[in-house]
Scaffold this motif. Structure first.
Motif, PDB file in Angstrom:
ATOM      1  N   GLY A 164       6.951  -2.713   6.942  1.00  0.00           N
ATOM      2  CA  GLY A 164       8.016  -1.771   6.667  1.00  0.00           C
ATOM      3  C   GLY A 164       7.634  -0.818   5.565  1.00  0.00           C
ATOM      4  N   SER A 165       8.514   0.153   5.336  1.00  0.00           N
ATOM      5  CA  SER A 165       8.303   1.156   4.291  1.00  0.00           C
ATOM      6  C   SER A 165       9.588   1.294   3.487  1.00  0.00           C
ATOM      7  CB  SER A 165       7.911   2.496   4.916  1.00  0.00           C
ATOM      8  OG  SER A 165       7.741   3.482   3.917  1.00  0.00           O
ATOM      9  N   ILE A 166       9.462   1.329   2.174  1.00  0.00           N
ATOM     10  CA  ILE A 166      10.608   1.454   1.283  1.00  0.00           C
ATOM     11  C   ILE A 166      10.549   2.810   0.596  1.00  0.00           C
ATOM     12  CG2 ILE A 166      11.782   0.503  -0.736  1.00  0.00           C
ATOM     13  CD1 ILE A 166      10.553  -2.213  -0.045  1.00  0.00           C
ATOM     14  N   LEU A 167      11.632   3.574   0.704  1.00  0.00           N
ATOM     15  CA  LEU A 167      11.729   4.866   0.022  1.00  0.00           C
ATOM     16  C   LEU A 167      12.054   4.632  -1.445  1.00  0.00           C
ATOM     17  CD1 LEU A 167      13.946   6.657   2.714  1.00  0.00           C
ATOM     18  CD2 LEU A 167      11.509   7.044   2.335  1.00  0.00           C
ATOM     19  N   VAL A 168      11.116   4.964  -2.298  1.00  0.00           N
ATOM     20  CA  VAL A 168      11.322   4.794  -3.738  1.00  0.00           C
ATOM     21  C   VAL A 168      11.580   6.151  -4.388  1.00  0.00           C
ATOM     22  CG1 VAL A 168      10.378   3.897  -5.903  1.00  0.00           C
ATOM     23  CG2 VAL A 168       9.834   2.758  -3.726  1.00  0.00           C
ATOM     24  N   ASN A 223       4.769   0.721   1.089  1.00  0.00           N
ATOM     25  CA  ASN A 223       4.624   0.090   2.401  1.00  0.00           C
ATOM     26  C   ASN A 223       4.161  -1.349   2.213  1.00  0.00           C
ATOM     27  OD1 ASN A 223       5.011   2.751   3.600  1.00  0.00           O
ATOM     28  ND2 ASN A 223       2.932   3.145   2.875  1.00  0.00           N
ATOM     29  N   TYR A 224       4.661  -2.211   3.065  1.00  0.00           N
ATOM     30  CA  TYR A 224       4.248  -3.611   2.989  1.00  0.00           C
ATOM     31  C   TYR A 224       4.047  -4.152   4.388  1.00  0.00           C
ATOM     32  CZ  TYR A 224       9.075  -4.679   4.228  1.00  0.00           C
ATOM     33  OH  TYR A 224      10.278  -4.745   4.880  1.00  0.00           O
ATOM     34  N   SER A 225       3.189  -5.115   4.503  1.00  0.00           N
ATOM     35  CA  SER A 225       2.998  -5.809   5.781  1.00  0.00           C
ATOM     36  C   SER A 225       2.674  -7.258   5.480  1.00  0.00           C
ATOM     37  CB  SER A 225       1.871  -5.165   6.597  1.00  0.00           C
ATOM     38  OG  SER A 225       0.678  -5.079   5.856  1.00  0.00           O
ATOM     39  N   ILE A 226       3.141  -8.116   6.363  1.00  0.00           N
ATOM     40  CA  ILE A 226       2.812  -9.526   6.219  1.00  0.00           C
ATOM     41  C   ILE A 226       2.365 -10.052   7.574  1.00  0.00           C
ATOM     42  CG2 ILE A 226       5.224 -10.261   6.529  1.00  0.00           C
ATOM     43  CD1 ILE A 226       4.434 -12.499   4.383  1.00  0.00           C
ATOM     44  N   VAL A 227       1.232 -10.732   7.565  1.00  0.00           N
ATOM     45  CA  VAL A 227       0.665 -11.296   8.782  1.00  0.00           C
ATOM     46  C   VAL A 227       0.535 -12.795   8.571  1.00  0.00           C
ATOM     47  CG1 VAL A 227      -1.702 -10.801   8.004  1.00  0.00           C
ATOM     48  CG2 VAL A 227      -1.254 -11.210  10.429  1.00  0.00           C
ATOM     49  N   MET A 228       0.970 -13.560   9.581  1.00  0.00           N
ATOM     50  CA  MET A 228       0.990 -15.014   9.406  1.00  0.00           C
ATOM     51  C   MET A 228       0.923 -15.723  10.747  1.00  0.00           C
ATOM     52  SD  MET A 228       5.045 -15.674   8.627  1.00  0.00           S
ATOM     53  CE  MET A 228       4.977 -14.780   7.102  1.00  0.00           C
ATOM     54  N   LYS A 229       0.634 -17.003  10.665  1.00  0.00           N
ATOM     55  CA  LYS A 229       0.740 -17.882  11.824  1.00  0.00           C
ATOM     56  C   LYS A 229       1.807 -18.929  11.515  1.00  0.00           C
ATOM     57  CE  LYS A 229      -3.742 -17.640  14.147  1.00  0.00           C
ATOM     58  NZ  LYS A 229      -4.904 -18.436  14.619  1.00  0.00           N
ATOM     59  N   ARG A 230       2.756 -19.076  12.429  1.00  0.00           N
ATOM     60  CA  ARG A 230       3.823 -20.056  12.295  1.00  0.00           C
ATOM     61  C   ARG A 230       4.207 -20.536  13.683  1.00  0.00           C
ATOM     62  NH1 ARG A 230       2.864 -19.197   7.696  1.00  0.00           N
ATOM     63  NH2 ARG A 230       4.233 -19.116   5.868  1.00  0.00           N
ATOM     64  N   GLY A 284      10.783   2.782  15.504  1.00  0.00           N
ATOM     65  CA  GLY A 284      10.962   4.219  15.404  1.00  0.00           C
ATOM     66  C   GLY A 284       9.871   4.930  14.644  1.00  0.00           C
ATOM     67  N   THR A 285      10.107   6.222  14.441  1.00  0.00           N
ATOM     68  CA  THR A 285       9.153   7.095  13.751  1.00  0.00           C
ATOM     69  C   THR A 285       9.571   7.240  12.293  1.00  0.00           C
ATOM     70  OG1 THR A 285       8.601   8.271  15.774  1.00  0.00           O
ATOM     71  CG2 THR A 285       8.220   9.439  13.702  1.00  0.00           C
ATOM     72  N   VAL A 286       8.604   7.157  11.375  1.00  0.00           N
ATOM     73  CA  VAL A 286       8.916   7.192   9.944  1.00  0.00           C
ATOM     74  C   VAL A 286       8.018   8.197   9.227  1.00  0.00           C
ATOM     75  CG1 VAL A 286       9.702   4.802   9.918  1.00  0.00           C
ATOM     76  CG2 VAL A 286       7.317   5.294   9.413  1.00  0.00           C
ATOM     77  N   TYR A 287       8.503   8.626   8.084  1.00  0.00           N
ATOM     78  CA  TYR A 287       7.760   9.527   7.199  1.00  0.00           C
ATOM     79  C   TYR A 287       7.232   8.720   6.022  1.00  0.00           C
ATOM     80  CZ  TYR A 287       7.109  12.929   3.417  1.00  0.00           C
ATOM     81  OH  TYR A 287       6.605  13.655   2.379  1.00  0.00           O
ATOM     82  N   LEU A 288       5.978   8.970   5.645  1.00  0.00           N
ATOM     83  CA  LEU A 288       5.360   8.306   4.497  1.00  0.00           C
ATOM     84  C   LEU A 288       4.797   9.338   3.532  1.00  0.00           C
ATOM     85  CD1 LEU A 288       3.223   5.488   6.229  1.00  0.00           C
ATOM     86  CD2 LEU A 288       5.620   5.387   5.517  1.00  0.00           C
ATOM     87  N   ASP A 289       4.886   9.019   2.252  1.00  0.00           N
ATOM     88  CA  ASP A 289       4.128   9.752   1.228  1.00  0.00           C
ATOM     89  C   ASP A 289       3.922   8.808   0.052  1.00  0.00           C
ATOM     90  OD1 ASP A 289       6.458   9.838  -0.355  1.00  0.00           O
ATOM     91  OD2 ASP A 289       6.907  11.921   0.132  1.00  0.00           O
ATOM     92  N   TRP A 318       0.827  -1.201   0.000  1.00  0.00           N
ATOM     93  CA  TRP A 318       0.000   0.000   0.000  1.00  0.00           C
ATOM     94  C   TRP A 318       0.867   1.259   0.000  1.00  0.00           C
ATOM     95  CZ3 TRP A 318      -0.224   3.007   4.737  1.00  0.00           C
ATOM     96  CH2 TRP A 318       0.426   2.417   5.818  1.00  0.00           C
ATOM     97  N   ARG A 319       0.240   2.342  -0.406  1.00  0.00           N
ATOM     98  CA  ARG A 319       0.835   3.680  -0.322  1.00  0.00           C
ATOM     99  C   ARG A 319      -0.184   4.600   0.328  1.00  0.00           C
ATOM    100  NH1 ARG A 319       2.470   6.081  -5.672  1.00  0.00           N
ATOM    101  NH2 ARG A 319       0.598   5.067  -6.499  1.00  0.00           N
ATOM    102  N   THR A 320       0.269   5.722   0.809  1.00  0.00           N
ATOM    103  CA  THR A 320      -0.670   6.648   1.426  1.00  0.00           C
ATOM    104  C   THR A 320      -0.146   8.069   1.289  1.00  0.00           C
ATOM    105  OG1 THR A 320      -2.126   6.902   3.359  1.00  0.00           O
ATOM    106  CG2 THR A 320       0.234   6.636   3.794  1.00  0.00           C
ATOM    107  N   SER A 321      -0.942   9.021   1.733  1.00  0.00           N
ATOM    108  CA  SER A 321      -0.569  10.429   1.607  1.00  0.00           C
ATOM    109  C   SER A 321       0.440  10.821   2.679  1.00  0.00           C
ATOM    110  CB  SER A 321      -1.812  11.310   1.687  1.00  0.00           C
ATOM    111  OG  SER A 321      -2.510  11.081   2.893  1.00  0.00           O
ATOM    112  N   CYS A 322       0.965  12.028   2.562  1.00  0.00           N
ATOM    113  CA  CYS A 322       2.025  12.525   3.435  1.00  0.00           C
ATOM    114  C   CYS A 322       1.601  12.430   4.911  1.00  0.00           C
ATOM    115  CB  CYS A 322       2.325  13.969   3.056  1.00  0.00           C
ATOM    116  SG  CYS A 322       3.708  14.691   3.944  1.00  0.00           S
ATOM    117  N   SER A 323       2.413  11.753   5.719  1.00  0.00           N
ATOM    118  CA  SER A 323       2.080  11.524   7.119  1.00  0.00           C
ATOM    119  C   SER A 323       3.330  11.088   7.872  1.00  0.00           C
ATOM    120  CB  SER A 323       0.983  10.458   7.259  1.00  0.00           C
ATOM    121  OG  SER A 323       1.288   9.311   6.491  1.00  0.00           O
ATOM    122  N   VAL A 324       3.252  11.169   9.198  1.00  0.00           N
ATOM    123  CA  VAL A 324       4.317  10.692  10.072  1.00  0.00           C
ATOM    124  C   VAL A 324       3.725   9.585  10.942  1.00  0.00           C
ATOM    125  CG1 VAL A 324       5.844  11.269  11.986  1.00  0.00           C
ATOM    126  CG2 VAL A 324       5.550  12.886  10.102  1.00  0.00           C
TER     127      VAL A 324
END
Length: 267
Positions: free
Chosen positions: A153-157, A87-94, A77-82, A39-45
């Motif tokens: 996590g978030s990747i700066l592209v 952004n990616y997330s993975i949810v699992m059971k293991r 920590g604190t991150v900046y998004l725009d 996912w991506r989103t608008s400017c935020s902290v």
């Protein structure tokens, strides 16, 4: 096994963070399978659960520019998004002996594999910082809650690094225990011209499919996911009391109110 993939954002960073928690809670109840969300989103902290806005953020800049601060449910920590961040997330059971180590040492290989497929040479520093050519391009956080493993996590592209530096405070002097790479950030475009956010998303799907040895398939958010995210958005992520205030006891009180409402839905 198959890996469900959601490419979904709402355009509202508060709802997008609420949706992250909804994924974890619903996976805990086996309402959804293991899921990778992009996912991506608008400017935020986005603040880690234990972080203080005043310590990490230039609040006058955020207020002047109308940039929201949102607290997530995981630590870190604190991150900046725009829109220039993927952004990616993975949810699992293991069933694993050391869940946090498994997330950072095994699952996070999905991100490294993705970037390698784009012609880069990424490596990890500090367990959760993804580095290319000595510059941090991605940070990650993990959570073990409700019986599920969660990594995001978030990747700066192609992010606005000028705004990032204006918003996020960097200490004048680093403690010897702090790796300076945490404050040396860069966009992927500096190292691999021509790639875009779509290329990175496609690479992440391939990378996590390979690392987890699961075939990926695209899906849409369910009504239940959106409903639970809506409750979390209303009671937590849209409220200044959650996003801006500490101490921890205050946050715990808010979470107890959330639990009561979700219990009424069988969650």
């Amino acid at each position: 096994m198959s890996l469900r993939v959601l490419v979904f954002d709402s355009g509202d960073p508060r709802f997008d963070l609420a949706f992250e928690e909804a994924l974890a809670r619903l996976r805990a109840r086996d309402k959804i399978p293991d899921t990778l969300r992009l996912w991506r989103t608008s400017c935020s902290v986005v603040l880690g659960y234990f972080r203080s806005p005043g310590e990490d953020v230039n609040l006058d800049v955020a207020d002047r520019e109308g940039i929201p601060l949102i607290r997530r449910f995981s630590g870190g920590g604190t991150v900046y998004l725009d829109r220039g961040c993927v952004n990616y997330s993975i949810v699992m059971k293991r069933e694993v002996e050391f869940p946090i180590s498994y997330l950072y040492e095994t699952v996070l290989r999905g991100t490294l594999t993705a970037l390698e497929s784009l012609g880069l040479s990424p490596y990890l520093r500090n367990a959760n910082d993804v580095v290319v050519n000595g510059r941090k391009v991605s940070g990650t956080a993990a959570s073990i809650r409700w019986g599920v493993l969660f990594l995001h996590g978030s990747i700066l592209v192609d992010a606005d690094l000028i705004t990032l530096r204006a918003l996020l405070k960097a200490p004048e002097r680093l403690k010897p225990s702090v790796d300076p790479v945490k404050y040396r950030v860069a966009n992927l475009l500096e190292f691999a011209g021509g790639i875009d956010v779509g290329d990175v998303m496609d690479a992440l799907i391939r990378g996590y499919s390979k690392v987890l040895s699961e075939d990926a398939y695209l899906d849409e958010p369910s009504g239940e996911e959106l409903d639970v995210a809506g409750i979390l958005h209303r009671l937590k992520y849209s409220r200044d009391e959650w996003n801006l205030m500490l101490p921890l006891s205050h946050l715990v009180s808010i979470e107890k109110n959330v639990e009561k409402e979700l219990e009424g839905l069988g969650l």
